[in-house]
Design an enzyme around this catalytic site. Sequence first.
Site, PDB file in Angstrom:
ATOM      1  N   LYS A 212     -19.075  27.067  20.223  1.00 31.83           N
ATOM      2  CA  LYS A 212     -17.707  27.333  19.747  1.00 31.83           C
ATOM      3  C   LYS A 212     -17.291  26.296  18.706  1.00 31.83           C
ATOM      4  O   LYS A 212     -16.666  26.633  17.686  1.00 31.83           O
ATOM      5  CB  LYS A 212     -16.740  27.337  20.935  1.00 31.83           C
ATOM      6  CG  LYS A 212     -16.859  28.615  21.752  1.00 31.83           C
ATOM      7  CD  LYS A 212     -16.280  28.526  23.145  1.00 31.83           C
ATOM      8  CE  LYS A 212     -16.679  29.775  23.925  1.00 31.83           C
ATOM      9  NZ  LYS A 212     -16.446  29.731  25.338  1.00 31.83           N
TER      10      LYS A 212
ATOM     11  N   GLN B  17     -13.135  26.498  29.400  1.00 31.37           N
ATOM     12  CA  GLN B  17     -14.470  27.057  29.636  1.00 31.37           C
ATOM     13  C   GLN B  17     -14.659  27.336  31.129  1.00 31.37           C
ATOM     14  O   GLN B  17     -14.470  26.449  31.965  1.00 31.37           O
ATOM     15  CB  GLN B  17     -15.539  26.070  29.124  1.00 31.37           C
ATOM     16  CG  GLN B  17     -16.955  26.590  29.229  1.00 31.37           C
ATOM     17  CD  GLN B  17     -17.200  27.817  28.332  1.00 31.37           C
ATOM     18  OE1 GLN B  17     -16.816  27.840  27.176  1.00 31.37           O
ATOM     19  NE2 GLN B  17     -17.851  28.833  28.885  1.00 31.37           N
TER      20      GLN B  17
ATOM     21  N   ASP C  67      -8.494  33.494  24.422  1.00 37.06           N
ATOM     22  CA  ASP C  67      -9.481  34.228  25.232  1.00 37.06           C
ATOM     23  C   ASP C  67      -8.900  35.557  25.721  1.00 37.06           C
ATOM     24  O   ASP C  67      -9.630  36.417  26.208  1.00 37.06           O
ATOM     25  CB  ASP C  67      -9.867  33.389  26.462  1.00 37.06           C
ATOM     26  CG  ASP C  67     -11.309  32.896  26.395  1.00 37.06           C
ATOM     27  OD1 ASP C  67     -12.077  33.430  25.572  1.00 37.06           O
ATOM     28  OD2 ASP C  67     -11.654  31.988  27.170  1.00 37.06           O
TER      29      ASP C  67
END
Length: 283
Positions: free
Chosen positions: A51, A95, A118
Amino acid sequence: MERIDGKALAAQVKRQAADQVAVLRQQKIVPKLAVILVGEDPASKVYVGGKAKDCAECNIESDVIQLPAETTQQQLLEQIDTLNRDQSVHGILVQLPLPGHIDEKAVIEAIDPKKDVDGFTPVNVGRMFVGEDCFLPCTPAGCIELIRAAGVEMKGKKAVVIGRSNIVGKPMALLLLRENATVTVCHSKTQDLAAVCREADILVAAIGKDRFVGKDMVKPGAVVIDVGINRGADGKLHGDVDESALSDVAGKITPVPGGVGLMTRAMLMVNTVKACKKLNGMA
Ligand code: NAD
């Protein structure tokens, strides 16, 4: 059988994101993504590294906040609160998975929906459900882009999604529905799975089982989207679909690696740019 090139599409999507970043930077606006990593899980570290690399490629600033595995839930919530209030941060990503002592649901719910790149917070999930503007979860959104880029019409087609997780299967079904496909969702309790799958013009596999989908589950000419990422006994990465068995059956297929995974990453960049624009009153 044609392979859908996730690498080329992801590169194109990231280039478009980078172009938008260039325009923002001209106005002294610098998009920034904060990624929180708790603990030392090697796979998570690789994902977070990816990322950060994508951000660099798109000229998006990134900040990886590495916290020790023994971080308490309260400490993590405080970190999220700090990022929620930090005006230089536009996207926040935690994460997953988190260590067992931390309640993932509480952590996700603490993220400001305006920075939820997300698309996992209940606010964004709800907006997606009713078809309002929101951050779409990156993996299913990437799958839709792959299908579209392959020139496949979704309207009126029979789509079957195998898997009903909150991050892939369920939102995937919803997004296909939004594209006017006729959608069936299968899962571990589905009876006669192969027969249901053989009905599909578009088959999406999000199961988490190495090369589970074989020839008997695919209609000739079907478009097959393989979401799975599994480490095989041979030490290599494999999808949920046995691509080698489908060469004379499937019409189009996304490879693993080189398919959905790359598009998932690219869609995170898209969402981060979108968050930055929205927070700056530009979208
Ligand atoms: P999950 O374990 O949360 O869900 C798996 C789903 O598969 C469940 O809904 C279950 O009902 C279904 N399932 C399990 N066994 C089945 C069976 N025998 N028959 C029919 N259905 C069955 O997994 P997930 O988070 O949705 O991820 C699925 C896969 O996608 C994994 O391999 C994961 O690594 C991968 N993944 C890839 C990306 C990416 O960027 N490419 C992103 C997320 C997940």
